[in-house]
Enzyme design. Sequence first.
Site, mmCIF file in Angstrom:
data_model
loop_
_atom_site.group_PDB
_atom_site.id
_atom_site.type_symbol
_atom_site.label_atom_id
_atom_site.label_comp_id
_atom_site.label_asym_id
_atom_site.label_seq_id
_atom_site.Cartn_x
_atom_site.Cartn_y
_atom_site.Cartn_z
ATOM 1 N N ARG A 53 12.313 104.267 40.305
ATOM 2 C CA ARG A 53 11.730 103.236 41.184
ATOM 3 C C ARG A 53 12.646 102.046 41.381
ATOM 4 N NH1 ARG A 53 6.622 102.221 37.485
ATOM 5 N NH2 ARG A 53 8.364 102.325 36.027
ATOM 6 N N ASP A 86 26.447 63.740 44.363
ATOM 7 C CA ASP A 86 27.440 64.370 43.481
ATOM 8 C C ASP A 86 28.867 63.932 43.798
ATOM 9 O OD1 ASP A 86 25.520 65.599 42.014
ATOM 10 O OD2 ASP A 86 25.765 67.579 42.909
ATOM 11 N N LYS A 128 18.413 73.854 29.412
ATOM 12 C CA LYS A 128 18.206 74.660 30.631
ATOM 13 C C LYS A 128 18.594 76.113 30.377
ATOM 14 C CE LYS A 128 19.444 70.535 33.221
ATOM 15 N NZ LYS A 128 20.498 69.811 33.970
ATOM 16 N N TYR A 148 15.850 78.487 36.970
ATOM 17 C CA TYR A 148 16.038 78.019 35.596
ATOM 18 C C TYR A 148 14.782 77.401 35.026
ATOM 19 C CZ TYR A 148 17.619 73.817 38.263
ATOM 20 O OH TYR A 148 17.755 72.779 39.153
ATOM 21 N N HIS A 168 25.361 67.609 36.104
ATOM 22 C CA HIS A 168 24.153 66.796 35.959
ATOM 23 C C HIS A 168 23.605 66.773 34.529
ATOM 24 C CE1 HIS A 168 23.126 67.925 40.415
ATOM 25 N NE2 HIS A 168 24.139 67.089 40.329
ATOM 26 N N ARG A 224 26.813 72.216 42.724
ATOM 27 C CA ARG A 224 25.774 71.295 42.253
ATOM 28 C C ARG A 224 26.152 70.867 40.839
ATOM 29 N NH1 ARG A 224 20.436 72.091 45.261
ATOM 30 N NH2 ARG A 224 20.846 73.699 46.810
ATOM 31 N N GLU A 232 12.652 92.172 30.899
ATOM 32 C CA GLU A 232 12.046 90.908 30.492
ATOM 33 C C GLU A 232 13.110 89.833 30.703
ATOM 34 O OE1 GLU A 232 10.464 91.141 26.521
ATOM 35 O OE2 GLU A 232 9.243 92.898 26.974
#
Length: 188
Positions: A26, A171, A73, A133, A64, A61, A31
Amino acid sequence: MGKFHFVPTEIEGVFIIEPSVFGDARGYFMETYQQEEFAAAGIPGPFVQDNQSKSTKGVLRGLHFQKEHTQGKLVRVVSGEVFDVAVDCRPKSKTFGKWVGVVLSAENKKQFYIPQGFAHGFLVLSDEAEFTYKCTDYYDPTSEGGIRWDDPDIGIQWPAVDCEVKLSAKDGLHKGFREQTFDYFERW
Ligand SMILES: Cc1cn([C@H]2C[C@H](O)[C@@H](COP(=O)(O)OP(=O)(O)O[C@H]3O[C@@H](C)C(=O)[C@@H](O)[C@H]3O)O2)c(=O)[nH]c1=O
Protein backbone atom coordinates in the site's frame (compact mmCIF):
# COMPACT_ATOMS: atom_id res chain seq x y z
CA MET A 1 12.70 -3.17 20.30
CA GLY A 2 12.59 0.57 19.73
CA LYS A 3 11.17 2.08 16.57
CA PHE A 4 13.73 4.88 16.41
CA HIS A 5 17.48 5.07 16.01
CA PHE A 6 18.91 8.05 17.90
CA VAL A 7 22.24 9.14 16.43
CA PRO A 8 24.27 11.49 18.63
CA THR A 9 26.09 14.38 16.93
CA GLU A 10 29.31 16.23 17.80
CA ILE A 11 27.19 18.55 19.98
CA GLU A 12 25.81 17.13 23.21
CA GLY A 13 22.02 17.06 23.25
CA VAL A 14 21.60 17.33 19.46
CA PHE A 15 20.38 14.13 17.79
CA ILE A 16 19.56 12.85 14.33
CA ILE A 17 16.62 10.48 14.62
CA GLU A 18 15.95 7.73 12.10
CA PRO A 19 12.49 6.13 12.22
CA SER A 20 11.62 2.53 11.36
CA VAL A 21 9.67 2.59 8.09
CA PHE A 22 7.28 -0.29 7.40
CA GLY A 23 6.73 -0.57 3.67
CA ASP A 24 4.10 -2.81 2.09
CA ALA A 25 2.06 -3.02 -1.09
CA ARG A 26 0.00 0.00 0.00
CA GLY A 27 2.88 2.32 0.68
CA TYR A 28 4.53 2.80 4.09
CA PHE A 29 3.83 3.43 7.76
CA MET A 30 6.08 4.98 10.40
CA GLU A 31 5.76 6.37 13.88
CA THR A 32 7.11 9.92 13.96
CA TYR A 33 7.12 10.48 17.75
CA GLN A 34 6.74 8.29 20.83
CA GLN A 35 7.15 10.00 24.18
CA GLU A 36 8.64 7.10 26.16
CA GLU A 37 11.29 6.28 23.58
CA PHE A 38 12.27 9.88 22.99
CA ALA A 39 12.47 10.60 26.73
CA ALA A 40 14.66 7.52 27.29
CA ALA A 41 17.01 8.79 24.54
CA GLY A 42 17.40 12.23 26.17
CA ILE A 43 14.59 14.16 24.49
CA PRO A 44 12.18 14.60 27.41
CA GLY A 45 9.75 17.13 25.95
CA PRO A 46 6.96 17.72 26.68
CA PHE A 47 6.07 19.28 23.35
CA VAL A 48 3.32 21.89 23.48
CA GLN A 49 3.17 23.37 19.98
CA ASP A 50 3.39 21.89 16.46
CA ASN A 51 4.26 24.08 13.45
CA GLN A 52 4.41 23.66 9.69
CA SER A 53 5.85 25.90 6.98
CA LYS A 54 6.29 25.70 3.22
CA SER A 55 9.13 27.43 1.37
CA THR A 56 10.64 27.56 -2.08
CA LYS A 57 14.19 26.77 -3.14
CA GLY A 58 16.81 29.11 -1.70
CA VAL A 59 14.62 30.25 1.19
CA LEU A 60 16.65 30.41 4.38
CA ARG A 61 14.74 30.70 7.65
CA GLY A 62 17.03 31.46 10.58
CA LEU A 63 18.97 31.50 12.66
CA HIS A 64 16.28 31.77 15.33
CA PHE A 65 15.83 31.35 19.07
CA GLN A 66 13.63 32.67 21.87
CA LYS A 67 15.39 34.26 24.85
CA GLU A 68 12.51 33.43 27.20
CA HIS A 69 10.20 30.46 26.71
CA THR A 70 13.18 28.86 25.01
CA GLN A 71 12.12 26.10 22.66
CA GLY A 72 13.53 22.64 22.06
CA LYS A 73 12.54 21.69 18.50
CA LEU A 74 11.99 18.30 16.90
CA VAL A 75 12.03 18.98 13.17
CA ARG A 76 11.45 17.03 9.94
CA VAL A 77 10.54 17.49 6.30
CA VAL A 78 7.34 16.10 4.75
CA SER A 79 8.01 17.20 1.17
CA GLY A 80 11.24 18.25 -0.50
CA GLU A 81 14.69 18.63 1.05
CA VAL A 82 16.43 21.12 3.37
CA PHE A 83 19.77 21.58 5.10
CA ASP A 84 19.01 22.05 8.77
CA VAL A 85 21.39 23.62 11.28
CA ALA A 86 21.70 23.94 15.06
CA VAL A 87 24.12 26.45 16.64
CA ASP A 88 25.13 25.92 20.27
CA CYS A 89 24.45 29.19 22.17
CA ARG A 90 24.83 27.74 25.69
CA PRO A 91 27.64 29.79 27.30
CA LYS A 92 28.64 26.93 29.60
CA SER A 93 28.83 24.36 26.81
CA LYS A 94 32.18 23.04 25.58
CA THR A 95 30.81 23.44 22.04
CA PHE A 96 29.57 27.04 22.54
CA GLY A 97 29.50 28.72 19.10
CA LYS A 98 29.78 25.44 17.17
CA TRP A 99 27.24 24.30 14.58
CA VAL A 100 25.99 20.97 13.32
CA GLY A 101 23.91 20.38 10.19
CA VAL A 102 22.03 17.58 8.45
CA VAL A 103 20.10 17.08 5.22
CA LEU A 104 16.46 16.33 6.04
CA SER A 105 14.13 15.19 3.29
CA ALA A 106 10.78 13.56 2.69
CA GLU A 107 12.76 10.70 1.23
CA ASN A 108 15.28 10.09 4.05
CA LYS A 109 12.61 10.75 6.73
CA LYS A 110 15.27 11.86 9.23
CA GLN A 111 14.40 14.07 12.16
CA PHE A 112 16.67 16.49 13.98
CA TYR A 113 16.42 17.50 17.63
CA ILE A 114 17.62 20.99 18.54
CA PRO A 115 17.54 21.46 22.34
CA GLN A 116 16.89 24.61 24.34
CA GLY A 117 19.79 27.06 24.19
CA PHE A 118 20.39 26.74 20.46
CA ALA A 119 19.79 28.87 17.39
CA HIS A 120 18.10 27.02 14.54
CA GLY A 121 17.68 27.56 10.82
CA PHE A 122 17.32 25.79 7.49
CA LEU A 123 17.97 26.31 3.78
CA VAL A 124 15.61 24.81 1.18
CA LEU A 125 17.46 22.71 -1.41
CA SER A 126 14.50 21.42 -3.46
CA ASP A 127 12.00 23.40 -5.58
CA GLU A 128 9.67 23.45 -2.58
CA ALA A 129 9.80 22.04 0.92
CA GLU A 130 7.25 21.55 3.66
CA PHE A 131 8.76 21.56 7.12
CA THR A 132 7.07 20.46 10.31
CA TYR A 133 8.23 20.59 13.94
CA LYS A 134 7.27 20.11 17.53
CA CYS A 135 8.30 22.70 20.16
CA THR A 136 8.73 22.39 23.93
CA ASP A 137 7.45 25.91 24.59
CA TYR A 138 5.03 28.37 23.04
CA TYR A 139 5.75 31.02 20.43
CA ASP A 140 6.76 34.27 22.14
CA PRO A 141 7.35 37.07 19.60
CA THR A 142 8.44 39.44 22.40
CA SER A 143 11.57 37.39 23.07
CA GLU A 144 12.64 36.49 19.54
CA GLY A 145 16.36 36.56 18.83
CA GLY A 146 18.55 35.69 15.89
CA ILE A 147 22.03 35.32 14.47
CA ARG A 148 22.89 36.16 10.88
CA TRP A 149 22.93 33.03 8.73
CA ASP A 150 26.30 33.81 7.12
CA ASP A 151 28.20 34.90 10.23
CA PRO A 152 31.86 34.11 9.45
CA ASP A 153 32.56 33.47 13.14
CA ILE A 154 30.20 30.51 13.06
CA GLY A 155 31.14 29.52 9.51
CA ILE A 156 28.20 27.30 8.59
CA GLN A 157 28.95 25.44 5.37
CA TRP A 158 25.57 25.80 3.67
CA PRO A 159 25.21 23.61 0.56
CA ALA A 160 25.17 25.52 -2.75
CA VAL A 161 21.79 26.21 -4.36
CA ASP A 162 21.42 27.30 -8.00
CA CYS A 163 19.51 30.47 -7.06
CA GLU A 164 19.85 33.37 -4.67
CA VAL A 165 19.36 32.86 -0.94
CA LYS A 166 16.05 34.43 0.11
CA LEU A 167 15.60 35.83 3.64
CA SER A 168 12.69 37.49 5.43
CA ALA A 169 13.19 41.19 6.19
CA LYS A 170 13.63 40.23 9.86
CA ASP A 171 16.27 37.62 9.08
CA GLY A 172 18.28 40.16 7.08
CA LEU A 173 18.82 42.22 10.25
CA HIS A 174 20.30 39.71 12.68
CA LYS A 175 23.67 40.48 14.29
CA GLY A 176 26.62 38.14 14.38
CA PHE A 177 27.29 35.68 17.19
CA ARG A 178 30.11 37.71 18.75
CA GLU A 179 28.05 40.90 18.74
CA GLN A 180 25.65 39.51 21.33
CA THR A 181 25.66 37.72 24.67
CA PHE A 182 23.67 34.63 25.49
CA ASP A 183 23.30 35.03 29.28
CA TYR A 184 19.71 33.83 29.09
CA PHE A 185 20.98 30.40 27.97
CA GLU A 186 23.30 29.91 30.95
CA ARG A 187 20.80 27.60 32.62
CA TRP A 188 20.75 25.17 29.67
C1 LIG B 1 7.24 30.91 14.55
C2 LIG B 1 5.80 31.40 14.57
C3 LIG B 1 5.38 32.37 13.70
N1 LIG B 1 4.10 32.82 13.73
C4 LIG B 1 3.66 33.87 12.78
C5 LIG B 1 4.40 35.18 12.93
C6 LIG B 1 4.49 35.70 11.51
O1 LIG B 1 3.32 36.45 11.18
C7 LIG B 1 4.51 34.45 10.65
C8 LIG B 1 5.91 34.08 10.15
O2 LIG B 1 6.79 34.10 11.27
P1 LIG B 1 8.36 33.96 11.10
O3 LIG B 1 8.80 34.83 9.98
O4 LIG B 1 8.99 34.17 12.43
O5 LIG B 1 8.48 32.41 10.65
P2 LIG B 1 9.80 31.54 10.43
O6 LIG B 1 10.86 32.40 9.85
O7 LIG B 1 9.40 30.32 9.72
O8 LIG B 1 10.21 31.20 11.94
C9 LIG B 1 10.59 29.91 12.30
O9 LIG B 1 11.89 29.65 11.77
C10 LIG B 1 12.47 28.40 12.13
C11 LIG B 1 13.88 28.38 11.57
C12 LIG B 1 12.40 28.12 13.58
O10 LIG B 1 13.31 27.58 14.20
C13 LIG B 1 11.10 28.45 14.23
O11 LIG B 1 11.18 28.33 15.64
C14 LIG B 1 10.61 29.81 13.83
O12 LIG B 1 11.49 30.79 14.39
O13 LIG B 1 3.98 33.41 11.46
C15 LIG B 1 3.20 32.29 14.63
O14 LIG B 1 1.99 32.70 14.64
N2 LIG B 1 3.59 31.30 15.48
C16 LIG B 1 4.86 30.84 15.48
O15 LIG B 1 5.19 29.91 16.30
